[in-house]
Design a protein around this motif. Structure first.
Motif, PDB file in Angstrom:
ATOM      1  N   GLY A 163       0.834  -1.200   0.000  1.00  0.00           N
ATOM      2  CA  GLY A 163       0.000   0.000   0.000  1.00  0.00           C
ATOM      3  C   GLY A 163       0.868   1.248   0.000  1.00  0.00           C
ATOM      4  N   ASP A 164       1.872   1.249   0.848  1.00  0.00           N
ATOM      5  CA  ASP A 164       2.766   2.401   0.969  1.00  0.00           C
ATOM      6  C   ASP A 164       4.065   2.130   0.199  1.00  0.00           C
ATOM      7  OD1 ASP A 164       3.703   4.845   1.773  1.00  0.00           O
ATOM      8  OD2 ASP A 164       4.392   4.154   3.740  1.00  0.00           O
ATOM      9  N   GLY A 165       3.947   1.503  -0.956  1.00  0.00           N
ATOM     10  CA  GLY A 165       5.140   1.159  -1.735  1.00  0.00           C
ATOM     11  C   GLY A 165       5.293   2.053  -2.941  1.00  0.00           C
ATOM     12  N   THR A 166       5.281   1.467  -4.111  1.00  0.00           N
ATOM     13  CA  THR A 166       5.412   2.245  -5.346  1.00  0.00           C
ATOM     14  C   THR A 166       4.010   2.617  -5.845  1.00  0.00           C
ATOM     15  OG1 THR A 166       5.258   0.264  -6.720  1.00  0.00           O
ATOM     16  CG2 THR A 166       7.456   0.905  -5.975  1.00  0.00           C
ATOM     17  N   ASP A 167       3.951   3.466  -6.856  1.00  0.00           N
ATOM     18  CA  ASP A 167       2.657   3.814  -7.458  1.00  0.00           C
ATOM     19  C   ASP A 167       1.958   2.557  -7.953  1.00  0.00           C
ATOM     20  OD1 ASP A 167       2.947   6.457  -6.966  1.00  0.00           O
ATOM     21  OD2 ASP A 167       3.662   6.982  -8.985  1.00  0.00           O
ATOM     22  N   GLU A 168       2.744   1.710  -8.588  1.00  0.00           N
ATOM     23  CA  GLU A 168       2.194   0.466  -9.142  1.00  0.00           C
ATOM     24  C   GLU A 168       1.598  -0.420  -8.038  1.00  0.00           C
ATOM     25  OE1 GLU A 168       2.129  -0.787 -12.304  1.00  0.00           O
ATOM     26  OE2 GLU A 168       1.586  -2.867 -11.837  1.00  0.00           O
ATOM     27  N   SER A 169       2.368  -0.625  -6.951  1.00  0.00           N
ATOM     28  CA  SER A 169       1.863  -1.516  -5.900  1.00  0.00           C
ATOM     29  C   SER A 169       0.647  -0.891  -5.206  1.00  0.00           C
ATOM     30  CB  SER A 169       2.973  -1.866  -4.901  1.00  0.00           C
ATOM     31  OG  SER A 169       3.341  -0.761  -4.119  1.00  0.00           O
ATOM     32  N   HIS A 170       0.666   0.440  -5.064  1.00  0.00           N
ATOM     33  CA  HIS A 170      -0.473   1.118  -4.445  1.00  0.00           C
ATOM     34  C   HIS A 170      -1.736   0.938  -5.300  1.00  0.00           C
ATOM     35  CE1 HIS A 170      -2.347   4.104  -1.789  1.00  0.00           C
ATOM     36  NE2 HIS A 170      -2.932   4.583  -2.885  1.00  0.00           N
ATOM     37  N   GLN A 171      -1.577   1.128  -6.603  1.00  0.00           N
ATOM     38  CA  GLN A 171      -2.708   0.945  -7.524  1.00  0.00           C
ATOM     39  C   GLN A 171      -3.255  -0.473  -7.441  1.00  0.00           C
ATOM     40  OE1 GLN A 171      -4.499   3.052  -9.207  1.00  0.00           O
ATOM     41  NE2 GLN A 171      -3.188   4.702  -8.441  1.00  0.00           N
ATOM     42  N   ARG A 172      -2.359  -1.429  -7.355  1.00  0.00           N
ATOM     43  CA  ARG A 172      -2.793  -2.826  -7.304  1.00  0.00           C
ATOM     44  C   ARG A 172      -3.548  -3.130  -6.007  1.00  0.00           C
ATOM     45  NH1 ARG A 172       0.153  -7.107 -10.538  1.00  0.00           N
ATOM     46  NH2 ARG A 172       1.067  -5.976 -12.278  1.00  0.00           N
ATOM     47  N   MET A 173      -3.129  -2.490  -4.920  1.00  0.00           N
ATOM     48  CA  MET A 173      -3.849  -2.703  -3.663  1.00  0.00           C
ATOM     49  C   MET A 173      -5.235  -2.070  -3.719  1.00  0.00           C
ATOM     50  SD  MET A 173      -2.092  -4.730  -1.981  1.00  0.00           S
ATOM     51  CE  MET A 173      -2.718  -4.832  -0.322  1.00  0.00           C
ATOM     52  N   LEU A 174      -5.334  -0.905  -4.393  1.00  0.00           N
ATOM     53  CA  LEU A 174      -6.655  -0.289  -4.554  1.00  0.00           C
ATOM     54  C   LEU A 174      -7.571  -1.231  -5.336  1.00  0.00           C
ATOM     55  CD1 LEU A 174      -5.755   3.434  -5.423  1.00  0.00           C
ATOM     56  CD2 LEU A 174      -6.504   2.504  -3.218  1.00  0.00           C
ATOM     57  N   HIS A 175      -6.988  -1.837  -6.360  1.00  0.00           N
ATOM     58  CA  HIS A 175      -7.750  -2.782  -7.176  1.00  0.00           C
ATOM     59  C   HIS A 175      -8.170  -3.994  -6.327  1.00  0.00           C
ATOM     60  CE1 HIS A 175      -9.007  -5.119 -10.640  1.00  0.00           C
ATOM     61  NE2 HIS A 175      -8.250  -6.118 -10.198  1.00  0.00           N
ATOM     62  N   ALA A 176      -7.239  -4.474  -5.492  1.00  0.00           N
ATOM     63  CA  ALA A 176      -7.529  -5.637  -4.652  1.00  0.00           C
ATOM     64  C   ALA A 176      -8.662  -5.328  -3.666  1.00  0.00           C
ATOM     65  CB  ALA A 176      -6.272  -6.067  -3.890  1.00  0.00           C
ATOM     66  N   ILE A 177      -8.634  -4.118  -3.091  1.00  0.00           N
ATOM     67  CA  ILE A 177      -9.702  -3.718  -2.161  1.00  0.00           C
ATOM     68  C   ILE A 177     -11.041  -3.737  -2.895  1.00  0.00           C
ATOM     69  CG2 ILE A 177     -10.619  -1.814  -0.772  1.00  0.00           C
ATOM     70  CD1 ILE A 177      -7.680  -0.946  -0.276  1.00  0.00           C
ATOM     71  N   ASP A 178     -11.005  -3.209  -4.110  1.00  0.00           N
ATOM     72  CA  ASP A 178     -12.193  -3.169  -4.947  1.00  0.00           C
ATOM     73  C   ASP A 178     -12.761  -4.568  -5.203  1.00  0.00           C
ATOM     74  OD1 ASP A 178     -13.447  -0.929  -5.915  1.00  0.00           O
ATOM     75  OD2 ASP A 178     -13.016  -1.503  -8.003  1.00  0.00           O
ATOM     76  N   GLU A 179     -11.866  -5.510  -5.414  1.00  0.00           N
ATOM     77  CA  GLU A 179     -12.281  -6.893  -5.708  1.00  0.00           C
ATOM     78  C   GLU A 179     -12.819  -7.609  -4.470  1.00  0.00           C
ATOM     79  OE1 GLU A 179     -12.166  -8.832  -8.627  1.00  0.00           O
ATOM     80  OE2 GLU A 179     -11.883  -6.869  -9.588  1.00  0.00           O
ATOM     81  N   LEU A 180     -12.240  -7.310  -3.301  1.00  0.00           N
ATOM     82  CA  LEU A 180     -12.500  -8.149  -2.122  1.00  0.00           C
ATOM     83  C   LEU A 180     -13.460  -7.564  -1.090  1.00  0.00           C
ATOM     84  CD1 LEU A 180      -8.864  -9.443  -1.407  1.00  0.00           C
ATOM     85  CD2 LEU A 180     -10.694 -10.610  -2.654  1.00  0.00           C
ATOM     86  N   TRP A 181     -13.551  -6.245  -1.055  1.00  0.00           N
ATOM     87  CA  TRP A 181     -14.277  -5.628   0.060  1.00  0.00           C
ATOM     88  C   TRP A 181     -15.708  -6.145   0.191  1.00  0.00           C
ATOM     89  CZ3 TRP A 181     -12.756  -3.434   4.305  1.00  0.00           C
ATOM     90  CH2 TRP A 181     -13.704  -2.763   5.103  1.00  0.00           C
ATOM     91  N   ARG A 182     -16.391  -6.334  -0.943  1.00  0.00           N
ATOM     92  CA  ARG A 182     -17.802  -6.726  -0.856  1.00  0.00           C
ATOM     93  C   ARG A 182     -17.993  -8.146  -0.323  1.00  0.00           C
ATOM     94  NH1 ARG A 182     -16.539  -6.570  -6.117  1.00  0.00           N
ATOM     95  NH2 ARG A 182     -16.933  -8.377  -7.444  1.00  0.00           N
ATOM     96  N   TYR A 183     -16.896  -8.866  -0.142  1.00  0.00           N
ATOM     97  CA  TYR A 183     -17.007 -10.209   0.439  1.00  0.00           C
ATOM     98  C   TYR A 183     -16.680 -10.225   1.936  1.00  0.00           C
ATOM     99  CZ  TYR A 183     -17.309 -11.642  -4.399  1.00  0.00           C
ATOM    100  OH  TYR A 183     -17.716 -11.771  -5.697  1.00  0.00           O
ATOM    101  N   THR A 184     -16.332  -9.061   2.491  1.00  0.00           N
ATOM    102  CA  THR A 184     -15.974  -9.038   3.914  1.00  0.00           C
ATOM    103  C   THR A 184     -17.205  -8.964   4.817  1.00  0.00           C
ATOM    104  OG1 THR A 184     -15.718  -6.630   3.876  1.00  0.00           O
ATOM    105  CG2 THR A 184     -13.728  -7.943   3.503  1.00  0.00           C
TER     106      THR A 184
END
Ligand SMILES: [Zn+2]
Lengths: 261, 159
Positions: A163-184
């Motif tokens: 999350g607090d890494g590179t732009d790329e890794s941050h973007q990927r974590m945003l995407h991951a949150i988007d994919e997973l949050w509705r299952y929490t």
């Protein structure tokens, strides 16, 4: 006879088995050797936990069969249930795992985020469960919570690193949150058998939310607003993904019944 | 008929012969895996506890115990797995910790319940060491590297 204890134990067993199976797909594909070893170690811990739950469920089923407990709608005859028959011979609709754990791995970020959501939840759950009046569930939880402590730490570190890494890794974590949050949301939506077991999911939800906010803050990630939450897994209504997992996981036993290692 | 002359204490020392397949320098007694042995005539029941829920060595250890006890003449060997109270590294013998170090694995250390930099290197005794990964070749260990002798080594985690 009330089947809550059996169903709840199967829910715990199925959830840990399916997440173990998912994580083990990383074996040989981890980003670096140390992390390949870490995710497969976690997978092994989860498999061990699921074996403990399945063995206990089998014992309960075999004990209750005289009282005509209806546990398996399709498998019909679960007489002589064992950890193997419960894992290998039940159908998709009989699995009671959380939807979160059956989802495809996605990239590394998505896998570690799922582990983070799950392990934080599992830790808080096992804290409660080790006080359970049911001695065996309490013993399994007391044993497993030591392992879960490691999973929580490891996955939290990764969420922060990415999350607090590179732009790329941050973007990927945003995407991951988007994919997973509705299952929490399902984690905290009690099935009948959970209510009967006296699990206080509201208390867990409050602590879980605090933990997630703390780690997300450090990871510079936004905590989503609560929106639509997908439910169903605990009742056996799954995403299309579970069928594929079971096809692979159960293939040997279904093709060569009773085969042994 | 050998079993007739064997008591519980002797059985524990026979089981010293069985090693953890993943850390072959440690016996199952050193590890504290054998919790109790109950003898009734030509029957024997051994209570064992896994180190980790998913420890893959347990089946092999159970088989080896069966073989060892059958060799001693016991007609019926029962292996019972218990998980309560959960296994802890506190049950590892001092002898076990010494053997671990001699084998090149840092022994569990109360100052490092959570693995962190500084665990003593089993090879050169330096404490200038770095945690590489909390997970290592088996569930019970973490991976380190020594900044002095540069060797990587495993640390047997407190559990
Ligand atoms: Zn050194």
């Amino acid at each position: 006879m009330d089947n809550s204890l059996i169903n709840y134990t199967l829910h715990l067993a199925d959830t840990t088995l399916i997440l173990s199976q998912r994580n083990s797909e990383w074996c040989g594909h981890g980003p670096i050797l140390e992390q390949d070893i870490a995710i497969t170690n976690i997978s092994l811990d989860l498999l061990g936990q699921s074996r403990n739950f399945y063995q206990y469920a089998a014992q309960l089923i075999n004990f209750s069969k005289h009282s005509e407990a209806k546990v398996s709608p399709s498998g019909g005859d679960l007489e002589g249930a064992s950890e193997d028959s419960l894992a290998y011979l039940r159908t998709e609709r009989e699995f009671k795992n959380l939807l979160l754990v059956e989802l495809q791995n996605g990239d590394w970020g998505q896998t570690v985020l799922r582990q983070f959501f799950f392990s934080q939840f599992q830790y808080l759950l096992f804290e409660q469960l080790q006080q359970s009046k049911d001695e065996q569930l309490a013993a399994i939880a007391a044993k497993a919570i030591k392992e879960t402590t490691y999973h929580v730490r490891w996955s939290s570190e990764w969420v922060i690193r990415l999350g607090d890494g590179t732009d790329e890794s941050h973007q990927r974590m945003l995407h991951a949150i988007d994919e997973l949050w509705r299952y929490t949301g399902e984690l905290f939506e009690a099935a009948e058998y959970e209510t009967a077991m006296g699990i206080d999911l509201a208390a867990i939800k409050q602590k879980w939310t605090e933990k997630v906010i703390a780690v997300f803050d450090e990871a510079t990630l936004p905590v989503p607003e609560n929106s639509f939450m997908q439910l169903g897994g605990k009742k056996g209504v799954h995403t299309e993904q579970l069928g594929y997992i079971l096809t692979e996981l159960q293939y040997m036993q279904r093709t060569y019944p009773n085969s042994n290692w | 008929m050998m079993y007739k002359t064997i008591d519980k204490k002797m059985l524990f020392s026979y089981l010293e012969e069985i090693k953890d397949p993943e850390v072959p320098v440690l016996s199952i007694i050193d590890l504290g895996i054998v919790r109790d042995i109950v003898l009734h005539d030509d029957e024997v029941e051994v209570f064992i506890t896994p180190t980790y829920s998913g420890c893959p060595a347990m089946d092999m250890i159970a088989t080896e115990i069966r073989v060892e006890l059958a060799t001693l003449g016991f007609k019926k060997v029962i292996i019972t797995q218990t998980i309560s109270p959960p296994w802890t590294t506190d049950w590892m013998s001092d002898e076990g910790k010494r053997k671990l170090k001699a084998y090149g694995i840092a022994a569990p250390d109360k100052r490092f319940v959570i693995p962190a930099d500084g665990v003593e290197c089993p090879l050169c005794n330096s404490t200038d060491t770095k945690l590489m990964s909390a997970f290592s070749s088996t569930a019970c260990k973490s991976l380190y590297q020594c900044n002095d002798c540069k060797e990587p080594f495993d640390y047997f985690k407190c559990h």
